[in-house]
Design a protein around this motif. Structure first.
Motif, PDB file in Angstrom:
ATOM      1  N   ARG A  14       0.629  -1.222   0.095  1.00 56.23           N
ATOM      2  CA  ARG A  14       0.038  -0.122  -0.021  1.00 56.23           C
ATOM      3  C   ARG A  14       0.958   1.269   0.009  1.00 56.23           C
ATOM      4  O   ARG A  14       0.541   2.362  -0.525  1.00 56.23           O
ATOM      5  N   ASN A  15       2.017   1.327   0.679  1.00 55.73           N
ATOM      6  CA  ASN A  15       2.848   2.492   0.447  1.00 55.73           C
ATOM      7  C   ASN A  15       3.331   2.585  -0.647  1.00 55.73           C
ATOM      8  O   ASN A  15       3.184   3.861  -1.224  1.00 55.73           O
ATOM      9  N   LEU A  16       3.645   1.587  -1.525  1.00 52.58           N
ATOM     10  CA  LEU A  16       3.816   2.018  -2.940  1.00 52.58           C
ATOM     11  C   LEU A  16       2.620   2.355  -3.759  1.00 52.58           C
ATOM     12  O   LEU A  16       2.747   3.155  -4.569  1.00 52.58           O
ATOM     13  N   VAL A  17       1.596   1.771  -3.740  1.00 54.64           N
ATOM     14  CA  VAL A  17       0.446   2.051  -4.187  1.00 54.64           C
ATOM     15  C   VAL A  17       0.130   3.494  -4.029  1.00 54.64           C
ATOM     16  O   VAL A  17       0.047   4.402  -5.103  1.00 54.64           O
ATOM     17  N   ASN A  18       0.150   3.956  -2.721  1.00 52.46           N
ATOM     18  CA  ASN A  18      -0.314   5.339  -2.384  1.00 52.46           C
ATOM     19  C   ASN A  18       0.565   6.163  -3.031  1.00 52.46           C
ATOM     20  O   ASN A  18       0.326   7.305  -3.531  1.00 52.46           O
ATOM     21  N   TYR A  19       1.837   6.209  -3.122  1.00 50.60           N
ATOM     22  CA  TYR A  19       2.829   6.986  -3.487  1.00 50.60           C
ATOM     23  C   TYR A  19       2.980   7.321  -4.904  1.00 50.60           C
ATOM     24  O   TYR A  19       2.892   8.337  -5.421  1.00 50.60           O
ATOM     25  N   LEU A  20       2.907   5.900  -5.570  1.00 52.83           N
ATOM     26  CA  LEU A  20       2.837   6.218  -7.140  1.00 52.83           C
ATOM     27  C   LEU A  20       1.383   6.753  -7.654  1.00 52.83           C
ATOM     28  O   LEU A  20       1.401   7.583  -8.699  1.00 52.83           O
ATOM     29  N   THR A  21       0.546   6.123  -7.207  1.00 52.18           N
ATOM     30  CA  THR A  21      -1.034   6.744  -7.760  1.00 52.18           C
ATOM     31  C   THR A  21      -1.123   8.248  -7.320  1.00 52.18           C
ATOM     32  O   THR A  21      -1.517   8.938  -8.088  1.00 52.18           O
ATOM     33  N   ALA A  22      -0.560   8.710  -6.443  1.00 51.86           N
ATOM     34  CA  ALA A  22      -0.552  10.353  -6.030  1.00 51.86           C
ATOM     35  C   ALA A  22       0.272  10.965  -6.884  1.00 51.86           C
ATOM     36  O   ALA A  22      -0.072  12.465  -7.174  1.00 51.86           O
ATOM     37  N   ARG A  23       0.888  10.422  -7.684  1.00 49.66           N
ATOM     38  CA  ARG A  23       1.914  11.067  -8.710  1.00 49.66           C
ATOM     39  C   ARG A  23       1.605  10.657 -10.214  1.00 49.66           C
ATOM     40  O   ARG A  23       2.405  10.937 -10.991  1.00 49.66           O
ATOM     41  N   GLY A  24       0.496  10.123 -10.270  1.00 51.05           N
ATOM     42  CA  GLY A  24      -0.075   9.909 -11.689  1.00 51.05           C
ATOM     43  C   GLY A  24       0.227   8.706 -12.184  1.00 51.05           C
ATOM     44  O   GLY A  24       0.079   8.518 -13.390  1.00 51.05           O
ATOM     45  N   VAL A  40      12.949   5.906  -0.785  1.00 49.07           N
ATOM     46  CA  VAL A  40      13.314   4.603  -1.766  1.00 49.07           C
ATOM     47  C   VAL A  40      12.300   4.645  -2.850  1.00 49.07           C
ATOM     48  O   VAL A  40      12.555   4.621  -3.998  1.00 49.07           O
ATOM     49  N   LEU A  41      10.843   5.347  -2.422  1.00 47.33           N
ATOM     50  CA  LEU A  41      10.156   4.968  -3.487  1.00 47.33           C
ATOM     51  C   LEU A  41      10.225   6.362  -4.470  1.00 47.33           C
ATOM     52  O   LEU A  41       9.894   6.383  -5.387  1.00 47.33           O
ATOM     53  N   GLN A  42      10.808   7.503  -3.956  1.00 50.29           N
ATOM     54  CA  GLN A  42      11.305   8.562  -4.813  1.00 50.29           C
ATOM     55  C   GLN A  42      12.381   8.075  -5.796  1.00 50.29           C
ATOM     56  O   GLN A  42      12.163   8.389  -6.802  1.00 50.29           O
ATOM     57  N   GLN A  43      13.158   7.072  -5.600  1.00 47.23           N
ATOM     58  CA  GLN A  43      14.065   6.269  -6.560  1.00 47.23           C
ATOM     59  C   GLN A  43      13.317   5.665  -7.265  1.00 47.23           C
ATOM     60  O   GLN A  43      13.477   5.731  -8.637  1.00 47.23           O
ATOM     61  N   GLU A  76      10.267   6.379  -8.489  1.00 42.73           N
ATOM     62  CA  GLU A  76       9.508   7.074  -9.395  1.00 42.73           C
ATOM     63  C   GLU A  76      10.509   8.150 -10.303  1.00 42.73           C
ATOM     64  O   GLU A  76      10.271   8.019 -11.513  1.00 42.73           O
ATOM     65  N   GLU A  77      11.509   8.319  -9.837  1.00 36.68           N
ATOM     66  CA  GLU A  77      12.830   8.835 -10.683  1.00 36.68           C
ATOM     67  C   GLU A  77      13.001   7.882 -12.143  1.00 36.68           C
ATOM     68  O   GLU A  77      13.273   8.210 -12.943  1.00 36.68           O
ATOM     69  N   PHE A  78      13.145   6.631 -11.575  1.00 36.74           N
ATOM     70  CA  PHE A  78      13.374   5.456 -12.523  1.00 36.74           C
ATOM     71  C   PHE A  78      12.186   5.363 -13.513  1.00 36.74           C
ATOM     72  O   PHE A  78      12.448   5.305 -14.664  1.00 36.74           O
ATOM     73  N   LEU A  79      10.949   5.452 -13.176  1.00 39.75           N
ATOM     74  CA  LEU A  79       9.899   5.491 -14.024  1.00 39.75           C
ATOM     75  C   LEU A  79      10.072   6.431 -15.123  1.00 39.75           C
ATOM     76  O   LEU A  79       9.877   6.526 -16.151  1.00 39.75           O
ATOM     77  N   LEU A  80      10.164   7.871 -14.550  1.00 35.49           N
ATOM     78  CA  LEU A  80      10.040   8.972 -15.188  1.00 35.49           C
ATOM     79  C   LEU A  80      11.071   8.978 -16.391  1.00 35.49           C
ATOM     80  O   LEU A  80      10.943   9.712 -17.368  1.00 35.49           O
ATOM     81  N   SER A  81      12.271   8.364 -15.879  1.00 37.12           N
ATOM     82  CA  SER A  81      13.598   8.648 -16.832  1.00 37.12           C
ATOM     83  C   SER A  81      13.370   7.542 -17.954  1.00 37.12           C
ATOM     84  O   SER A  81      14.204   7.625 -18.844  1.00 37.12           O
ATOM     85  N   HIS A  82      12.242   6.557 -17.875  1.00 40.29           N
ATOM     86  CA  HIS A  82      12.100   5.764 -18.954  1.00 40.29           C
ATOM     87  C   HIS A  82      10.805   5.922 -19.485  1.00 40.29           C
ATOM     88  O   HIS A  82      10.338   5.117 -20.236  1.00 40.29           O
ATOM     89  N   VAL A  83      10.105   7.043 -19.224  1.00 43.53           N
ATOM     90  CA  VAL A  83       8.653   7.370 -19.952  1.00 43.53           C
ATOM     91  C   VAL A  83       9.082   8.439 -21.221  1.00 43.53           C
ATOM     92  O   VAL A  83       9.598   9.502 -21.205  1.00 43.53           O
ATOM     93  N   PRO A  84       8.659   7.869 -22.541  1.00 37.15           N
ATOM     94  CA  PRO A  84       9.115   8.662 -23.525  1.00 37.15           C
ATOM     95  C   PRO A  84       8.383  10.188 -23.433  1.00 37.15           C
ATOM     96  O   PRO A  84       9.215  10.992 -23.926  1.00 37.15           O
ATOM     97  N   HIS A 144       9.974  -0.913   0.796  1.00 32.66           N
ATOM     98  CA  HIS A 144       8.827  -0.273   0.481  1.00 32.66           C
ATOM     99  C   HIS A 144       7.634  -0.093   1.863  1.00 32.66           C
ATOM    100  O   HIS A 144       6.897   0.455   2.072  1.00 32.66           O
ATOM    101  N   ASN A 145       8.196  -0.909   2.928  1.00 36.18           N
ATOM    102  CA  ASN A 145       7.814  -0.624   3.986  1.00 36.18           C
ATOM    103  C   ASN A 145       8.505  -0.116   5.440  1.00 36.18           C
ATOM    104  O   ASN A 145       7.976   0.179   6.339  1.00 36.18           O
ATOM    105  N   ASP A 146       9.783  -0.002   5.196  1.00 33.18           N
ATOM    106  CA  ASP A 146      10.824   0.296   6.075  1.00 33.18           C
ATOM    107  C   ASP A 146      10.662   1.727   6.355  1.00 33.18           C
ATOM    108  O   ASP A 146      10.064   2.561   5.588  1.00 33.18           O
ATOM    109  N   PRO A 147      10.921   2.314   7.694  1.00 35.54           N
ATOM    110  CA  PRO A 147      10.735   3.527   7.996  1.00 35.54           C
ATOM    111  C   PRO A 147      11.862   4.569   6.961  1.00 35.54           C
ATOM    112  O   PRO A 147      12.916   3.961   6.660  1.00 35.54           O
ATOM    113  N   GLY A 148      11.385   5.426   6.556  1.00 33.00           N
ATOM    114  CA  GLY A 148      12.054   6.108   5.542  1.00 33.00           C
ATOM    115  C   GLY A 148      11.740   5.679   4.005  1.00 33.00           C
ATOM    116  O   GLY A 148      12.661   5.908   3.176  1.00 33.00           O
TER     117      GLY A 148
END
Length: 292
Positions: free
Chosen positions: A47-57, A267-270, A272-280, A259-263
Motif C-alpha cells: 500500500r505504501n508503494l500504491v499510495n505513493y505512485l498513484t498520487a503522482r499519476g 526509496v519510492l522516490q528512487q 518514481e525517478e526511474f519510471l520518469l526517466s524511462h517514460v518517452p 517499501h515498508n521500512d521507515p523512510g
C-alpha cells in the motif's frame, strides 16, 4: 485525489483464475507498474508503494500468484517454475490490454524478484523496465545442504509435502506495526512445498547464470541490513548485468522490505525517478505532493 480501485481475475496455465487488483489515478496514468509479490504474501502488502505512485499519476496493478493470497492452489506449491512464468505472462497481457500504449514496468519483490527476472530474461518485449527489490540470490538459513537434500528427495516422492519457510518476521521491516500486521494477516502463509523449494533453487541458479543477458533497464533495490536475503547477492548480480542502463540502490540500515521500512519515501522516490526517466513523453501538470 481519489484513486480508482478494482479487483478482478485473470486466467493462467491450467485454467486457474488468479486474483489481481489495480489502483489508478483519476487522470490517464503516466506509467503502469505491475507488482509480483514474495513467498507467502500477497498483492495487498504494497500500500505504501500504491499510495505513493498513484498520487503522482501512475497506475499500479498487483497479482496474487497461484497458491497465494486470494488465488487458488495449494499454499506455496507449484509443479514447475514455468507455471509462475505463465502467471506473469497472463497478468502482464491483461495489464497491457487495460493500459494500451502506456509504459509498463514489472516490479518484483523478494521471491517475486526472482520470478520477474526469470520472466524478463526470456520475454523483455512490451516492457519499459524492471524494478527488483530484495531478491533471494543469497538467502540466510534457507539453502543449507540438509534442507536442499531433503527438498530434492521429497520433491521426487512427495512433491506436495509442505515445508516451513524459515523466515524471521522481525527481519521484514524496522516498523513493529508492519511486522504485527504481517503476523495477523490471514492471507499470509509460511509454507512452501518440496517441489517449490527445488524449483526455486534451480530458478535462482539459472537467473544468476544469465544475468549478462538482461536487456531491460534495471533498478535494483536492497536493504543493507536485510537478514532474509543479503545485499551481497544483489551486488554480485548487479555486477554481472552487462546492460548499461542499470542502477543499484542500497538502503542504509534497511531491512527486507524497502517499501515498508521507515523512510520508505526516499526509496519510492528512487522508484518514481526511474519510471520518469524511462517514460518517452511526460504527461503535463501533475501535483507531486505525497498522500502516502
Amino acid at each position: 485525489m481519489v484513486m480508482q480501485h478494482v479487483e478482478e481475475t485473470v486466467e493462467s496455465a491450467g485454467g486457474l483464475r488468479l486474483y489481481y487488483q489495480a489502483w489508478r489515478p483519476p487522470q490517464e496514468p503516466r506509467a503502469v507498474v505491475a507488482i509480483i509479490h514474495g513467498i507467502g504474501e500477497h498483492s495487498g502488502r504494497f500500500r505504501n508503494l500504491v499510495n505513493y505512485l498513484t498520487a503522482r499519476g501512475h497506475a499500479v496493478y498487483a497479482l496474487d500468484l497461484r497458491g497465494h493470497g486470494r488465488s487458488p492452489g495449494q499454499r506455496g506449491h507449484l509443479l514447475s517454475w514455468s507455471e509462475y512464468r505463465e502467471d506473469v505472462r497472463a497478468f502482464l497481457a491483461k495489464v497491457s490490454a487495460r493500459e494500451p500504449g502506456r509504459p509498463l514496468f514489472a516490479y518484483g519483490h523478494s521471491m517475486g524478484g526472482l520470478i520477474t527476472l526469470d520472466y524478463v530474461l526470456r520475454h523483455p518485449e512490451g516492457l519499459s523496465g524492471t524494478i527488483i527489490s530484495g531478491p533471494p540470490f543469497e538467502s540466510v538459513g534457507v539453502a543449507t545442504p540438509l534442507l536442499v537434500l531433503s527438498a530434492r528427495v521429497l520433491s521426487l516422492i512427495w512433491p506436495v509435502f509442505a515445508l516451513e519457510v524459515p523466515l524471521e518476521p522481525e527481519a521484514l521491516c524496522r516498523d513493529p506495526a508492519v511486522v504485527s500486521h504481517y503476523l495477523k494477516d490471514p492471507l499470509v502463509h509460511r509454507k512452501a512445498s518440496a517441489r517449490w523449494a527445488v524449483e526455486a533453487i534451480e530458478a535462482n541458479v539459472w537467473v544468476k547464470d544469465h544475468a549478462a543477458e538482461l536487456r531491460l533497464p534495471l533498478l535494483l533495490l536492497h536493504g543493507e541490513e536485510d537478514r532474509i536475503n543479503t545485499a551481497a547477492g544483489s551486488r554480485q548480480f548487479f555486477e554481472s548485468v552487462s546492460f548499461p542502463d542499470k542502477k543499484l540502490h542500497l538502503v542504509p540500515g534497511g531491512y527486507h522490505e524497502p517499501h515498508n521500512d521507515p523512510g520508505y519515501e526516499q526509496v519510492l522516490q528512487q522508484v518514481e525517478e526511474f519510471l520518469l526517466s524511462h517514460v518517452p513523453v511526460r504527461a503535463p501538470s501533475w501535483d507531486t505532493r505525497s498522500t502516502a
